[in-house]
Design a protein around this motif. Structure first.
Motif, PDB file in Angstrom:
ATOM      1  N   GLU A  42       9.071  -7.703   5.733  1.00 55.84           N
ATOM      2  CA  GLU A  42       7.910  -8.601   5.758  1.00 55.84           C
ATOM      3  C   GLU A  42       7.981  -9.706   4.729  1.00 55.84           C
ATOM      4  O   GLU A  42       8.597  -9.552   3.681  1.00 55.84           O
ATOM      5  CB  GLU A  42       6.645  -7.808   5.396  1.00 55.84           C
ATOM      6  N   GLU A  72      -5.509  -6.728  -3.731  1.00 55.46           N
ATOM      7  CA  GLU A  72      -5.781  -5.872  -2.580  1.00 55.46           C
ATOM      8  C   GLU A  72      -7.217  -5.355  -2.552  1.00 55.46           C
ATOM      9  O   GLU A  72      -7.836  -5.143  -3.594  1.00 55.46           O
ATOM     10  CB  GLU A  72      -4.850  -4.652  -2.602  1.00 55.46           C
ATOM     11  N   VAL A 104       9.996  -7.329   1.146  1.00 52.98           N
ATOM     12  CA  VAL A 104       9.119  -6.171   1.374  1.00 52.98           C
ATOM     13  C   VAL A 104       9.726  -5.377   2.534  1.00 52.98           C
ATOM     14  O   VAL A 104       9.797  -5.870   3.648  1.00 52.98           O
ATOM     15  CB  VAL A 104       7.684  -6.621   1.730  1.00 52.98           C
ATOM     16  N   ILE A 154       9.510  -2.897  -2.597  1.00 50.50           N
ATOM     17  CA  ILE A 154       9.398  -4.338  -2.835  1.00 50.50           C
ATOM     18  C   ILE A 154      10.378  -4.686  -3.942  1.00 50.50           C
ATOM     19  O   ILE A 154      10.328  -4.105  -5.028  1.00 50.50           O
ATOM     20  CB  ILE A 154       7.965  -4.720  -3.223  1.00 50.50           C
ATOM     21  N   LYS A 176       4.401   1.119  11.900  1.00 44.80           N
ATOM     22  CA  LYS A 176       4.158  -0.214  11.308  1.00 44.80           C
ATOM     23  C   LYS A 176       4.495  -1.303  12.315  1.00 44.80           C
ATOM     24  O   LYS A 176       3.818  -2.326  12.376  1.00 44.80           O
ATOM     25  CB  LYS A 176       5.008  -0.389  10.060  1.00 44.80           C
ATOM     26  N   VAL A 217       7.566   2.219   1.232  1.00 39.53           N
ATOM     27  CA  VAL A 217       7.577   0.766   1.023  1.00 39.53           C
ATOM     28  C   VAL A 217       8.346   0.439  -0.247  1.00 39.53           C
ATOM     29  O   VAL A 217       8.096   1.020  -1.293  1.00 39.53           O
ATOM     30  CB  VAL A 217       6.136   0.222   0.900  1.00 39.53           C
ATOM     31  N   LYS A 268      -3.821   1.957  -7.240  1.00 34.00           N
ATOM     32  CA  LYS A 268      -2.738   2.770  -6.666  1.00 34.00           C
ATOM     33  C   LYS A 268      -1.687   3.210  -7.665  1.00 34.00           C
ATOM     34  O   LYS A 268      -1.074   4.249  -7.485  1.00 34.00           O
ATOM     35  CB  LYS A 268      -2.032   1.971  -5.568  1.00 34.00           C
ATOM     36  N   MET A 312      -4.964  -7.906   1.814  1.00 29.76           N
ATOM     37  CA  MET A 312      -4.616  -8.696   0.641  1.00 29.76           C
ATOM     38  C   MET A 312      -5.520  -9.921   0.682  1.00 29.76           C
ATOM     39  O   MET A 312      -5.607 -10.586   1.714  1.00 29.76           O
ATOM     40  CB  MET A 312      -3.140  -9.109   0.697  1.00 29.76           C
ATOM     41  N   ASN A 333       3.737   4.042  -7.398  1.00 25.78           N
ATOM     42  CA  ASN A 333       2.561   4.152  -6.538  1.00 25.78           C
ATOM     43  C   ASN A 333       2.147   5.601  -6.388  1.00 25.78           C
ATOM     44  O   ASN A 333       2.970   6.500  -6.373  1.00 25.78           O
ATOM     45  CB  ASN A 333       2.914   3.626  -5.147  1.00 25.78           C
ATOM     46  N   LYS A 351       9.779  -1.806   4.724  1.00 32.04           N
ATOM     47  CA  LYS A 351       8.937  -0.637   5.026  1.00 32.04           C
ATOM     48  C   LYS A 351       9.576   0.245   6.086  1.00 32.04           C
ATOM     49  O   LYS A 351      10.021  -0.252   7.115  1.00 32.04           O
ATOM     50  CB  LYS A 351       7.568  -1.092   5.557  1.00 32.04           C
ATOM     51  N   ILE A 377      -2.492  -5.853   5.332  1.00 33.26           N
ATOM     52  CA  ILE A 377      -1.239  -5.234   4.895  1.00 33.26           C
ATOM     53  C   ILE A 377      -0.939  -4.046   5.800  1.00 33.26           C
ATOM     54  O   ILE A 377       0.185  -3.836   6.227  1.00 33.26           O
ATOM     55  CB  ILE A 377      -1.359  -4.745   3.441  1.00 33.26           C
ATOM     56  N   ALA A 388       1.241 -10.579   7.255  1.00 33.60           N
ATOM     57  CA  ALA A 388       2.499 -11.176   6.824  1.00 33.60           C
ATOM     58  C   ALA A 388       3.465 -11.269   8.001  1.00 33.60           C
ATOM     59  O   ALA A 388       3.511 -10.380   8.846  1.00 33.60           O
ATOM     60  CB  ALA A 388       3.110 -10.317   5.715  1.00 33.60           C
ATOM     61  N   PHE A 395       6.342 -11.598   1.696  1.00 34.40           N
ATOM     62  CA  PHE A 395       5.575 -11.087   0.558  1.00 34.40           C
ATOM     63  C   PHE A 395       4.246 -11.841   0.460  1.00 34.40           C
ATOM     64  O   PHE A 395       4.203 -13.070   0.517  1.00 34.40           O
ATOM     65  CB  PHE A 395       6.384 -11.286  -0.732  1.00 34.40           C
ATOM     66  N   LEU A 396       3.167 -11.103   0.324  1.00 37.36           N
ATOM     67  CA  LEU A 396       1.840 -11.716   0.179  1.00 37.36           C
ATOM     68  C   LEU A 396       1.396 -11.613  -1.272  1.00 37.36           C
ATOM     69  O   LEU A 396       1.396 -10.529  -1.838  1.00 37.36           O
ATOM     70  CB  LEU A 396       0.819 -10.989   1.058  1.00 37.36           C
TER      71      LEU A 396
HETATM   72  P1  AMP Z   1       1.677  -0.057   2.683  1.00 32.41           P
HETATM   73  O1  AMP Z   1       2.214   1.346   2.709  1.00 32.41           O
HETATM   74  O2  AMP Z   1       2.053  -0.883   3.859  1.00 32.41           O
HETATM   75  O3  AMP Z   1       0.238  -0.105   2.342  1.00 32.41           O
HETATM   76  O4  AMP Z   1       2.336  -0.736   1.389  1.00 32.41           O
HETATM   77  C1  AMP Z   1       2.218  -0.166   0.111  1.00 32.41           C
HETATM   78  C2  AMP Z   1       1.913  -1.216  -0.908  1.00 32.41           C
HETATM   79  O5  AMP Z   1       2.937  -2.232  -0.944  1.00 32.41           O
HETATM   80  C3  AMP Z   1       0.651  -1.984  -0.607  1.00 32.41           C
HETATM   81  O6  AMP Z   1      -0.462  -1.312  -1.062  1.00 32.41           O
HETATM   82  C4  AMP Z   1       0.884  -3.282  -1.323  1.00 32.41           C
HETATM   83  O7  AMP Z   1       0.610  -3.149  -2.701  1.00 32.41           O
HETATM   84  C5  AMP Z   1       2.356  -3.495  -1.166  1.00 32.41           C
HETATM   85  N1  AMP Z   1       2.655  -4.369  -0.032  1.00 32.41           N
HETATM   86  C6  AMP Z   1       2.822  -3.987   1.245  1.00 32.41           C
HETATM   87  N2  AMP Z   1       3.091  -5.042   2.029  1.00 32.41           N
HETATM   88  C7  AMP Z   1       3.094  -6.125   1.262  1.00 32.41           C
HETATM   89  C8  AMP Z   1       3.322  -7.518   1.495  1.00 32.41           C
HETATM   90  N3  AMP Z   1       3.630  -7.998   2.699  1.00 32.41           N
HETATM   91  N4  AMP Z   1       3.240  -8.351   0.446  1.00 32.41           N
HETATM   92  C9  AMP Z   1       2.959  -7.874  -0.786  1.00 32.41           C
HETATM   93  N5  AMP Z   1       2.738  -6.588  -1.083  1.00 32.41           N
HETATM   94  C10 AMP Z   1       2.806  -5.710  -0.080  1.00 32.41           C
END
Ligand code: AMP
Ligand code: GLY
Length: 431
Positions: free
Chosen positions: A192, A199, A148, A162, A108, A160, A221, A280, A231, A150, A289, A123, A194-195
């Motif tokens: 990160e 999606e 957020v 949140i 990442k 991940v 998801k 996003m 998820n 990760k 993302i 983000a 938050f966005l």
């Molecule tokens: P990822 O494994 O990075 O895809 O993250 C898993 C899920 O977390 C994503 O599908 C989003 O729903 C959520 N997510 C990841 N990053 C963000 C972010 N910066 N802001 C809001 N939601 C996020």
């Protein structure tokens, strides 16, 4: 030409089904494949870690194209091992990047830094290592929630967290950085901004020089209806996506896809195959993302039926560096995809339960995911068992069509979401 396809899920079944339709195909081999893929190609059991066995197979079967479905073998350097083998070099094209390019998904932090270097909207973030736990907790202390967090490496979509709770955020950081949750993948973390938005999964195919956009899809998801609960790998998908209209997709092309391929080229990172841009939509603006260096699952089961072009023709474009001369032709109809999962998914599931009725489905495509054979009997073998896709002239029709086929497939504990696409049925379309 002869093709080897690596993988065994719904995505790979859709790939096998699509490749088998190509007029350019002689033989398709799938490893390890699944019972549904058997109709389209020969199943073989290859140990990808055994270079000699792999080389012998590729040479004996005169394989021209190796299509890698999942990210794991790419992050592990399968492409490099094939391309750098003196006996295979120049003979075999791998659809999927080398290890270096696969870092777009495998790390990442690498992906985030790449995006910042090339002004690709994403983000804001900071990365922390194992010995920076205190700095990471202090950072969260200064941020506005939600947080957020990760794990840096591959964590099977589970890395991940949140949360708006500062205490929980601190505990998660401690868990990842010092207690070894997620193992090596969590020894570095990314925190990160938050966005807020909705999606969408966008895809392209590239030979490293030019690229073509593929249809976009929306993935569902969460396990529960109304996007609730944990998820999963994905419980359904639709394509096209009403809010990802022409205007939005043009922005994705100009601000994300083009600078990504240009950036890879400028940095001397060879890249060929698929790129999945997890986006996003924040008030009509795309933010990345995450990148994945493969197609999505179950998005593939929604987008490949819409692809009218010959997939092997596109792969040949990659093999010869002539992708720019090929065409991506897309069916205007809507595809709706519903995953039939085992009770308990995404946690522990029972396997080995008989599956009935898959042959009865005539109005939808049936893609196998977690299935296997016990003698002559088809049985469940995983969390996501089967994936159904149907077309409709619009989203409502596609949903009605796929949900008519869902009851035909039966196994104990069958679970599926009844609301795939529902949130978007009356979504306002921009003119
Ligand atoms: P990822 O494994 O990075 O895809 O993250 C898993 C899920 O977390 C994503 O599908 C989003 O729903 C959520 N997510 C990841 N990053 C963000 C972010 N910066 N802001 C809001 N939601 C996020
Ligand atoms: N459906 C999301 C993924 O394939 O990563």
């Amino acid at each position: 030409m002869n093709v080897l396809l690596i993988g065994s899920g719904g995505r790979e079944h859709a790939l096998a089904w699509k490749i088998a339709q190509s007029s350019l195909l002689d033989e398709l081999y799938v490893s390890p494949g699944n019972p549904g893929m058997q109709r389209h190609g020969r199943r073989v059991e290859l140990d990808l870690g055994d270079q000699r066995a792999l080389r012998t197979f590729l040479l004996e079967k005169r394989i021209r194209i190796v299509v890698v479905g999942p990210e794991g073998p790419l992050v592990d350097g399968l492409h490099d091992r094939i391309a750098d083998d003196p006996q295979l070099a120049g003979k075999v094209t791998v659809i999927g990047p080398r290890r270096q390019g696969a870092q777009l998904e495998g790390s990442k932090e690498f992906a985030k830094e790449f995006m910042f270097r090339h002004n690709i909207p994403t983000a804001a973030f900071r990365a922390f290592t194992k010995d920076q736990l205190k700095e990471a907790v202090d950072h969260v202390g200064r941020m506005a929630p939600p947080f957020v967090i990760k794990a840096d490496g591959l964590a099977g979509g589970k890395g991940v967290v949140i949360t708006s709770d500062r205490k929980e955020a601190a505990a998660v950081l401690k868990d990842m950085l010092s207690a070894g949750r997620f193992g090596e993948a969590g020894e570095r973390v990314v925190i990160e901004q938050f966005l807020e938005g909705i999606e969408v999964s966008a895809f392209l195919i590239t030979d490293g020089e030019s690229f073509k956009m593929l249809p976009a899809a929306k993935d569902y998801k969460r396990i529960g209806e109304g996007d609730t609960g944990p998820n999963t790998g994905g419980m359904g998908a639709i394509s096209p996506v009403p809010f990802a209209d022409k205007d939005f997709m043009q922005k994705v092309h100009d601000r994300v896809a083009a600078p990504t391929i240009r950036g890879l080229r400028e940095e001397g990172i060879p890249y060929q195959g698929f790129l999945f841009m997890g986006l996003m939509n924040v008030g009509g603006e795309p933010y990345v993302i995450e990148y994945n260096v493969r197609l999505g699952d179950p998005e593939t089961e929604a987008i490949l039926p819409r692809l009218r072009s010959d997939l092997l023709d596109l792969f040949e474009g990659i093999a010869t560096g002539t992708l720019s001369e090929r065409h991506v032709d897309v069916d205007d109809r809507t595809a709706a995809t519903v995953v039939l999962a085992s009770e308990g998914y995404p946690e522990k599931v029972r396997k080995g339960l008989p599956i009935a009725g898959a042959d009865m489905v005539s109005e939808a495509y049936v893609f196998h995911a977690g299935t296997t054979m016990k003698g002559d009997e088809l049985i469940t073998d995983g969390g996501r068992v089967m994936v159904l896709t149907a077309f409709g002239k619009d989203l409502e029709q596609a949903m009605a069509n796929v949900y008519r086929s869902v009851p035909l497939v039966a196994f104990d504990g069958k679970y599926f979401r009844r609301d795939i696409g529902r949130d978007l049925v009356r979504a306002p379309q921009k003119a």
